[in-house]
Design a protein around this motif. Structure first.
Motif, mmCIF file in Angstrom:
data_model
loop_
_atom_site.group_PDB
_atom_site.id
_atom_site.type_symbol
_atom_site.label_atom_id
_atom_site.label_comp_id
_atom_site.label_asym_id
_atom_site.label_seq_id
_atom_site.Cartn_x
_atom_site.Cartn_y
_atom_site.Cartn_z
ATOM 1 N N GLU A 164 24.724 6.447 -23.726
ATOM 2 C CA GLU A 164 24.913 7.478 -22.704
ATOM 3 C C GLU A 164 25.096 8.860 -23.332
ATOM 4 O O GLU A 164 24.675 9.870 -22.753
ATOM 5 C CB GLU A 164 26.124 7.141 -21.832
ATOM 6 C CG GLU A 164 25.926 5.929 -20.944
ATOM 7 C CD GLU A 164 27.191 5.536 -20.219
ATOM 8 O OE1 GLU A 164 28.223 6.234 -20.404
ATOM 9 O OE2 GLU A 164 27.173 4.550 -19.467
ATOM 10 N N ASP A 167 21.541 10.107 -24.324
ATOM 11 C CA ASP A 167 20.763 10.433 -23.132
ATOM 12 C C ASP A 167 21.194 11.786 -22.560
ATOM 13 O O ASP A 167 20.357 12.617 -22.178
ATOM 14 C CB ASP A 167 20.942 9.339 -22.066
ATOM 15 C CG ASP A 167 20.313 8.015 -22.469
ATOM 16 O OD1 ASP A 167 19.445 8.013 -23.367
ATOM 17 O OD2 ASP A 167 20.700 6.978 -21.890
ATOM 18 N N ARG A 186 13.885 4.970 -26.827
ATOM 19 C CA ARG A 186 15.275 4.597 -26.560
ATOM 20 C C ARG A 186 15.602 3.309 -27.303
ATOM 21 O O ARG A 186 14.847 2.339 -27.249
ATOM 22 C CB ARG A 186 15.463 4.401 -25.061
ATOM 23 C CG ARG A 186 16.886 4.603 -24.568
ATOM 24 C CD ARG A 186 16.886 4.713 -23.052
ATOM 25 N NE ARG A 186 18.208 5.029 -22.545
ATOM 26 C CZ ARG A 186 19.070 4.133 -22.103
ATOM 27 N NH1 ARG A 186 18.740 2.849 -22.128
ATOM 28 N NH2 ARG A 186 20.244 4.487 -21.643
#
Length: 730
Positions: A164, A167, A186
């Motif tokens: 997270e 991102d 990713r």
């Protein structure tokens, strides 16, 4: 790829600085052209491109501009390598030719976590100095033409709650967020199951400081960041590299690909390697027999943080940060194509001596701050030390004030004596201390002019003045941000920075005096310059860090981690300046942004049997001020007896861990943490089975009870648990 840039004058703010007009962006995504003496004008944003490509060339295919009303005298860019004033370049300022001229297609390449980033050096303003006219390009269309390239190094796996962070940062870096899904590799998401899973956090320390590192590691494990402790001697004796720092870099880069995201260097600079970076092009490394400690050579942990970049073909086989192989790392041209300033690993450093035990001093303080701060009620107070007699300090101070958002309040310490500042720090508990003054390695001046000994605040004991040993803020520790020169110059003892004037570096610089040199006083983290610096550059970085953390409309919790915010702020300033300003402290420290709320954690059952899979429900509640309520979004870990699991509470304040299987007896700790909430934990006992059966206590259900209705209305009901009277309800 076609890039369209559409802008309006309202996207910018216009201010004055030293009698000049200064253009500010409304966000931190716009960088500045910073050729010293030339007009300081914004340039365009950064874009994500395919990770298997680089830019072959760029072409401007359309440009529309409007005149910005007014007569403008644009601020001349200053040198980040020299604090003396750089006057306007007469060749530019006494001309009425458009500056900087027709937009070019020059591109700066970089990468973050394997995503390739391109920043066009696109001039979005044009300036006619003599007539004072300023033009804004309201519509620019830029064509990028790609060619194939080797993809940058990237992480192959990562825990979901850590991913997270990346991102969020990638969305912040790239203007074209919609391209992330297609052009960003990713990592595979993995789930923690035991302590043998890949580490997120590494503490690199010395053999003598492993115990102190272990105390902090136990806490970061329970927060949900699997931690390993590594003896630096193990790395330097077993990993390839031409010198100790390069060996440590190679170790970090390898571990990053397995999921490592945070590193803390814990140990004195003579024992735990650091790296000098240089932006100028030179013929080789510092001469160890001469004087390597010039202003050009900066001790910088950015070297260990940026472990992936877009490498040019000529740099593919050369070490990172050293494309020409001369062991002078980070040169602007000679090493171009082997480094960038996007940090994939979030790095902090604590310069702790082993004797006295400075590591223990810092660990005690940081655990107090992160777990149970004694200054909780004042955690949003900022003690702002500023030399308002100095125009540069005063201007940057006023600019920074608006970046501390409510509920922060400011205690203004304007040009006060060192004794007055000391008393304020002792009497007014706070969460932050800002130092916007001039400084040196061993002191800062609360007012520089006119000179007066009463305004010197020293880092070590001084019989004739005020020093940091006089602080008395036990259990009320804070974060320190300094924009002044040299206060973090931690290079080896007795080094001398070339002048003018020659500046000795003591073993205890100002940063170390605040951090770990003294017991139960000072702060737990320090941002500051290791070399001379214009305050404007450091203050821009400070404001970017504050905005990233506190101007956080969706409340992204990872933005409050100091190492993450530091990594972001390094990308918005001049490259040379980013190397001079260093963060000291733990990258995993979560900065409080409001008064902490209390919590309670419960685990059911609170006793299980070894080797017997059991569902465990963890419940977290918080104190609203009048009652206890369910806490959603809390990170919950189970840690101990071979178990390491991470979850997050739902709206009911609970998380169910299914089939928890302990491999040894002892205790499992259920720990709950959340930004701006004090941690709490419950203990689960793990017992051994008896003859293949569970012990009697472990077999007892936690909630089974029998209620016998009494015929006596006065007596009421009798509640029994497994036939044992618990409570007479009458």
């Amino acid at each position: 790829m076609i890039i369209r840039v559409s802008l309006r004058a309202s996207d910018f703010r216009f201010d004055t600085l030293n009698g000049y007009d200064f253009i500010k962006s409304s966000d931190n995504r716009v960088a500045y052209a910073s050729d010293p003496g030339k007009p300081m004008l914004p340039v365009s944003s950064t874009y994500i491109i395919p990770y298997w490509k680089t830019v072959s060339y760029a072409e401007v295919v359309k440009k529309d501009s409007v005149l910005v009303p007014g007569l403008w005298k644009i601020y001349p860019a200053q040198s980040s390598a020299d604090t003396s004033w750089v006057p306007p370049d007469s060749a530019v300022y006494y001309s009425d030719s458009l500056y900087p001229g027709i937009p070019t297609g020059k591109i700066d390449m970089g990468s973050f976590d394997g995503a390739v980033l391109a920043r066009p050096q696109l001039n979005i303003f044009q300036y006619r100095p003599l007539s004072g006219k300023l033009f804004l390009y309201t519509d620019i269309i830029l064509k990028l033409v790609f060619k194939d390239s080797d993809p940058p190094i990237n992480a192959k796996q990562r825990y979901a709650h850590v991913q997270e962070i990346y991102d969020d940062m990638l969305r912040e870096f790239g203007e074209n967020d919609e391209a992330i899904g297609a052009w960003y590799r990713r990592p595979a998401i993995i789930e923690p199951g035991s302590k043998t899973m890949p580490a997120v956090f590494a503490i690199i320390t010395t053999a003598n400081q492993m115990d102190e590192a272990g105390q902090y590691a136990d806490w970061t494990d329970r927060r949900g960041f699997p931690t390993i402790i590594v003896d630096v001697a193990t790395i330097t004796s077993s990993y390839p590299g031409r010198n100790p720092a390069e060996k440590v870099f190679n170790w970090i880069q390898e571990r990053y690909q397995l999921g490592l995201s945070f590193v803390l260097f814990l140990g004195h600079e003579t024992e735990v390697p650091y790296r000098y970076l240089i932006y100028a092009d030179v013929d080789g490394p510092p001469d160890p027999l001469g004087d390597p400690y010039t202003a050009a050579w900066k001790p910088s942990d950015l070297y260990f943080a940026s472990v992936s970049c877009v490498r040019t073909p000529e740099c593919q086989s050369m070490p990172y940060w050293d494309c020409d192989g001369d062991e002078a790392y980070g040169e602007a041209n000679d090493d171009a194509g082997s480094w960038d300033h996007y940090s994939e690993v979030f790095v902090g450093r604590v310069l702790a001596l082993n004797d006295p035990n400075e590591a223990q001093r810092w660990v005690d303080k940081v655990l107090n701050y992160e777990q149970n701060p004694g200054n909780a009620a004042s955690i949003t107070v900022v003690n702002f030390v500023v030399d308002t007699n100095d125009i540069a300090c005063r201007y940057q101070y006023y600019e920074t004030l608006e970046h501390y958002y409510p509920p922060f309040t400011i205690n203004h310490l304007k040009s006060q004596t060192a004794a007055q500042v000391r008393d304020a720090l002792n009497n007014q508990a706070c969460g932050w201390v800002n130092i916007y003054t001039h400084g040196a390695p061993s002191y800062f001046q609360t007012r520089a002019n006119p000179p007066d000994p009463a305004y010197y605040f020293y880092s070590t004991y001084t019989p004739f003045g005020v020093d940091l040993t006089e602080l008395t803020n036990q259990n009320k520790y804070f974060l320190v941000y300094s924009v002044g020169c040299l206060m973090s110059a931690y290079d080896e003892d007795s080094a001398v920075l070339e002048g003018p004037p020659p500046t000795p570096i003591p073993d205890t610089c100002v940063a170390e005096g605040f951090m770990e040199a003294y017991t139960s006083k000072g702060g737990i983290a320090f941002w500051g310059n290791t070399r001379w610096e214009l305050q404007a550059f450091a203050a821009i970085k400070h404001r970017a860090l504050l905005d990233f953390m506190f101007n956080n409309p969706i409340g992204t919790p990872n933005r409050y981690l100091l190492g993450v915010a530091e990594a972001y702020s390094q990308t918005v300033v001049d490259k040379d300046m980013a190397r001079r300003h260093i963060f000291l402290g733990s990258p995993l420290t979560d900065a409080w942004s409001d008064v902490p709320k209390g919590t309670r954690t419960f685990a059911s059952p609170n006793s299980i049997v070894k080797d017997a899979p059991t569902d465990i429900t963890v419940t977290v509640r918080y104190w609203t001020g009048s009652s206890w309520a369910n806490l959603s979004g809390a990170t919950v870990t189970l840690y101990g007896c071979g178990v390491y699991l991470i979850g997050s509470t739902g709206a009911n304040g609970q998380f169910l861990f299914e089939n928890v299987e302990a491999t040894s007896t002892g205790y499992i700790y259920a720990t709950a943490t959340k930004h701006n909430y004090r941690f709490s934990q419950a203990t689960i006992t793990v017992t051994e089975s008896k003859g293949g059966l569970a012990s009697e206590d472990a077999l007892l259900p936690q909630d089974l009870f029998i209620t016998i209705t009494s015929g006596n209305p006065v007596k009421g009901n009798l509640k029994l648990l497994l036939g044992i009277p618990l409570k007479d309800e009458g």
